[in-house]
Write a protein that holds these residues in place. Sequence first.
Motif: not given
Length: 479
Positions: A329-353
Amino acid sequence: MYKYYPIYRLTIMLDYILKCSKCGSTFNFSIERKLCSKCEQGLWLEVKTLSLDKHEGEQGIWKYGGVLPNVKREFRISLGEGDSPLQNSLRIREEIGVRELWIKDETIEPTGSYLDRCSALFVSVVLSMGYEKILTYSTGNLGASIAAYSSRAGIKTHVQVRPTIDLGKLYQMIIYGAEVKVVEAFREKKIKNTAVAVEYDPLINEAKKTIMLETFFQLNRRLPDYIILPMGEGGLVYATYRMLKDISRSSTSCKTRIIGVQSEDCKPIVNSFEKGLDFIEPESESRGRIFDVSVSNPKFGVAALRAIRETKGTAVSVGEKEVFEALSLLAEKEGILAEPAGSLPIAGLIKLVKEGIIERDSTVICVVTGSGLKDPKVMKEIAHRKSSLGALIEELSGGFRLSPTKTAILRLLSEKNMYGYQIWKGLREKYGICVKIPTVYQHLNELIGKGYVKKGESKTVMGRRREYYSLTERGEALV
Ligand SMILES: [Zn+2]
């Protein structure tokens, strides 16, 4: 080595006090002291915040010198770390449905990790103290980062890594000139003139504060409702909390809640939070693939827990599937290529919302801590799942090397379906490849085995049976 340096080099840091993040015990500063001798938890450096100002004339983290230990200018090392963009998310924000989402993009740091801020401080202090070498135990990012900054400082680096290290990070360390040793388990040892760098080092943690401070400036001195961070040792959560406290003293009110995210595979801090414990129950060795945050006994676990509770935040865990989806999602929607650990916050955000824990009218910051380019294995896996180019990816990544004859056979079959004799003839006439007919069949069988070629219809012509070969989808993608 020490005798070549004036005494003041040794005393620069001695004014500082190390304080335990759990029991509050204090110790005189020593580069060798990493943990509290009473409770084995992480220590923090008692640095008096001189000013929260940003000094534009300075390079890298030294712009925030007012919140860091004082290092004389001639020893300050920088590769231009910090000043990472705070991206105003439009598309993920809309998809998730929160009012304001900001992505702190640390993938752009010099070695692709937020730890570059930490290496800048650690290596500068080590240089100012006259050390000749740095030894680091690393799951990946820290080793690569320390290696780069040591090169800049002219200090030798030895890195101990586990066999499970991400390949991209190993390449980095080697190319930066570090001496790399693969070990099954890390064993700390004292070596003369050698400073040891570990992720829970007090100096290394101290520099993590600059992310929160920088974000505060980027938001025009506003604080968000939530800041979401990945948790391994828990140091980033704790450093962020300490910076928030310093900022709030000069800001009208602080209502920022800290959210820490761990991977399902290894989540000792989340477990303690959910059970209402005020201590950490260490997990057995994690088998998770998100190595940089798979810490079974986090040294700032208790400190992170308290920081989360005090700010009325929460700790949450997410599965590997959710992490990989957040990464895409970060790569497709925002152009940011993160590593898995760096993607944890977005995954957490989606879950908590989704769970209604983060309100939709919130202002949220997600800190993306590292670049995806460091982890070719994961990149390959995700690219494989997302596209029809699986075979090409296999081929390019060295999974299966094609000989010129096999390549020529695939090209012939991309024009039309052929039977064995036709292929033999085509090889000779079009590509000048002269092989015996049985060799052609051997190549065809190998290509069938790899899933690039399949047998199609067979016809009997003048009493002889002809079996036609054609490309599979994988074969077509490859050609
Ligand atoms: Zn203690």
